[in-house]
Design a protein around this motif. Sequence first.
Motif, PDB file in Angstrom:
ATOM      1  N   ARG A 143       0.833  -1.195   0.000  1.00 37.64           N
ATOM      2  CA  ARG A 143       0.000   0.000   0.000  1.00 37.64           C
ATOM      3  C   ARG A 143       0.873   1.253   0.000  1.00 37.64           C
ATOM      4  NH1 ARG A 143      -5.407  -0.315   2.381  1.00 37.64           N
ATOM      5  NH2 ARG A 143      -4.897   1.648   3.432  1.00 37.64           N
ATOM      6  N   ASP A 144       0.357   2.341  -0.533  1.00 34.54           N
ATOM      7  CA  ASP A 144       1.120   3.586  -0.517  1.00 34.54           C
ATOM      8  C   ASP A 144       1.401   4.053   0.910  1.00 34.54           C
ATOM      9  OD1 ASP A 144       1.182   3.627  -3.245  1.00 34.54           O
ATOM     10  OD2 ASP A 144      -0.309   5.215  -3.494  1.00 34.54           O
ATOM     11  N   ASP A 145       0.484   3.724   1.846  1.00 36.44           N
ATOM     12  CA  ASP A 145       0.697   4.109   3.248  1.00 36.44           C
ATOM     13  C   ASP A 145       1.501   3.067   4.018  1.00 36.44           C
ATOM     14  OD1 ASP A 145      -1.130   2.055   3.665  1.00 36.44           O
ATOM     15  OD2 ASP A 145      -2.774   3.367   4.283  1.00 36.44           O
ATOM     16  N   GLY A 146       1.898   1.984   3.354  1.00 36.09           N
ATOM     17  CA  GLY A 146       2.738   0.962   3.972  1.00 36.09           C
ATOM     18  C   GLY A 146       2.042   0.051   4.955  1.00 36.09           C
ATOM     19  N   GLN A 147       0.734   0.215   5.165  1.00 36.09           N
ATOM     20  CA  GLN A 147       0.046  -0.543   6.214  1.00 36.09           C
ATOM     21  C   GLN A 147      -0.047  -2.024   5.885  1.00 36.09           C
ATOM     22  OE1 GLN A 147      -3.724   1.039   7.442  1.00 36.09           O
ATOM     23  NE2 GLN A 147      -2.934   3.122   7.703  1.00 36.09           N
ATOM     24  N   ARG A 148       0.099  -2.827   6.955  1.00 38.38           N
ATOM     25  CA  ARG A 148      -0.041  -4.277   6.827  1.00 38.38           C
ATOM     26  C   ARG A 148      -1.499  -4.714   6.826  1.00 38.38           C
ATOM     27  NH1 ARG A 148       2.684  -5.349  12.186  1.00 38.38           N
ATOM     28  NH2 ARG A 148       2.000  -3.191  12.428  1.00 38.38           N
ATOM     29  N   LEU A 149      -2.361  -3.982   7.532  1.00 39.01           N
ATOM     30  CA  LEU A 149      -3.788  -4.255   7.711  1.00 39.01           C
ATOM     31  C   LEU A 149      -4.031  -5.384   8.711  1.00 39.01           C
ATOM     32  CD1 LEU A 149      -5.192  -3.938   4.069  1.00 39.01           C
ATOM     33  CD2 LEU A 149      -4.989  -2.151   5.811  1.00 39.01           C
ATOM     34  N   PHE A 150      -5.147  -5.286   9.436  1.00 40.06           N
ATOM     35  CA  PHE A 150      -5.544  -6.272  10.445  1.00 40.06           C
ATOM     36  C   PHE A 150      -4.389  -6.546  11.419  1.00 40.06           C
ATOM     37  CE2 PHE A 150      -8.746  -6.945   7.232  1.00 40.06           C
ATOM     38  CZ  PHE A 150      -9.869  -7.399   7.903  1.00 40.06           C
ATOM     39  N   TYR A 151      -3.670  -5.490  11.808  1.00 36.00           N
ATOM     40  CA  TYR A 151      -2.534  -5.627  12.734  1.00 36.00           C
ATOM     41  C   TYR A 151      -1.532  -6.680  12.257  1.00 36.00           C
ATOM     42  CZ  TYR A 151      -5.075  -2.711  16.088  1.00 36.00           C
ATOM     43  OH  TYR A 151      -5.726  -1.664  16.700  1.00 36.00           O
ATOM     44  N   GLY A 219      14.782 -26.316  21.560  1.00 40.19           N
ATOM     45  CA  GLY A 219      13.431 -26.792  21.828  1.00 40.19           C
ATOM     46  C   GLY A 219      12.405 -25.939  21.103  1.00 40.19           C
ATOM     47  N   ILE A 220      11.165 -26.020  21.545  1.00 45.04           N
ATOM     48  CA  ILE A 220      10.093 -25.253  20.915  1.00 45.04           C
ATOM     49  C   ILE A 220      10.192 -23.791  21.356  1.00 45.04           C
ATOM     50  CG2 ILE A 220       7.601 -24.944  20.693  1.00 45.04           C
ATOM     51  CD1 ILE A 220       7.295 -27.944  21.186  1.00 45.04           C
ATOM     52  N   VAL A 221      10.214 -22.891  20.388  1.00 46.23           N
ATOM     53  CA  VAL A 221      10.234 -21.453  20.641  1.00 46.23           C
ATOM     54  C   VAL A 221       8.974 -20.858  20.050  1.00 46.23           C
ATOM     55  CG1 VAL A 221      11.365 -19.267  20.075  1.00 46.23           C
ATOM     56  CG2 VAL A 221      12.739 -21.265  20.695  1.00 46.23           C
ATOM     57  N   THR A 222       8.279 -20.015  20.827  1.00 47.36           N
ATOM     58  CA  THR A 222       7.040 -19.391  20.380  1.00 47.36           C
ATOM     59  C   THR A 222       7.197 -17.877  20.354  1.00 47.36           C
ATOM     60  OG1 THR A 222       5.722 -21.193  21.329  1.00 47.36           O
ATOM     61  CG2 THR A 222       4.567 -19.146  20.806  1.00 47.36           C
ATOM     62  N   LEU A 223       6.767 -17.262  19.258  1.00 46.52           N
ATOM     63  CA  LEU A 223       6.783 -15.813  19.108  1.00 46.52           C
ATOM     64  C   LEU A 223       5.367 -15.303  18.978  1.00 46.52           C
ATOM     65  CD1 LEU A 223       9.624 -15.346  16.451  1.00 46.52           C
ATOM     66  CD2 LEU A 223       9.842 -15.370  18.948  1.00 46.52           C
ATOM     67  N   ASP A 224       5.084 -14.170  19.620  1.00 47.96           N
ATOM     68  CA  ASP A 224       3.784 -13.510  19.521  1.00 47.96           C
ATOM     69  C   ASP A 224       3.986 -12.082  19.030  1.00 47.96           C
ATOM     70  OD1 ASP A 224       1.566 -15.274  20.740  1.00 47.96           O
ATOM     71  OD2 ASP A 224       3.188 -15.443  22.212  1.00 47.96           O
ATOM     72  N   SER A 225       3.077 -11.628  18.158  1.00 44.13           N
ATOM     73  CA  SER A 225       3.148 -10.243  17.713  1.00 44.13           C
ATOM     74  C   SER A 225       2.462  -9.306  18.694  1.00 44.13           C
ATOM     75  CB  SER A 225       2.502 -10.098  16.326  1.00 44.13           C
ATOM     76  OG  SER A 225       1.116 -10.342  16.392  1.00 44.13           O
ATOM     77  N   GLN A 226       1.398  -9.794  19.354  1.00 47.25           N
ATOM     78  CA  GLN A 226       0.665  -9.038  20.378  1.00 47.25           C
ATOM     79  C   GLN A 226       0.251  -7.671  19.886  1.00 47.25           C
ATOM     80  OE1 GLN A 226       3.481  -9.309  23.660  1.00 47.25           O
ATOM     81  NE2 GLN A 226       2.434 -11.089  24.476  1.00 47.25           N
ATOM     82  N   GLY A 227      -0.391  -7.670  18.722  1.00 49.90           N
ATOM     83  CA  GLY A 227      -0.971  -6.431  18.204  1.00 49.90           C
ATOM     84  C   GLY A 227       0.021  -5.427  17.698  1.00 49.90           C
TER      85      GLY A 227
END
Length: 228
Positions: A143-151, A219-227
Amino acid sequence: MTARIDHLVIAARELEEGARWFEATFGIAPGPGGAHPLMGTHNRLAKIATAQFPGAYLEIIAIDPKAARQRAAGTHRWFDLDDAALQARLARGGPRLVHFVVSVSNAAAAVHALAHERIDRGRLLEASRDTPAGRLSWQITVRDDGQRLFYGALPTLIQWGSVHPTDSMADSGVSLRSLTLAHPRADDLHVAMRAIGLAGIPLTAGPPNLRAAFDTPRGIVTLDSQGS
């Protein structure tokens, strides 16, 4: 129309900070990447492909302070990298998962399908960069505004040329185990996913979040974006 996960996006304030974060998080160093003259960004990559997620990789991306972007004045970089709120979060908390990109066989048709649902996924731009294995070329929605949308939970669309980044990438020792999404407008997001043919990604109603789980040497590694 079908779509599949192409790569996960980790935004960093500085690329070397992102590389250090990757090694501290996963226990290995990321592989090399390259520069994006169109956007004035650069990256490091790591292959995370599995049978469930063939061709998947992880991208650490940051604004290149030494590069002048070639995109038209008044437009923004991809993945919200110019967004002041995201930049502040990266400055406070370090690199983080912010987005994901899906590969489609016909990006123009996918953009049209989203437009039919009144979602402006952005222009379809031509981009490329040279690598030791040959020139990578692709079409990508920005997008021209660079937004990813829906967080960040509505994926960017990409259509690769004849060469894909993972064609010449060694296994990293890290593999994608799962990706799940949450968003308050889960029904709207589900409609968008269906429009581009993206299936098999669990989606629930709730606070905005992308959660990616990986099998790693630690081991298992988990990542969250959290908004983010």
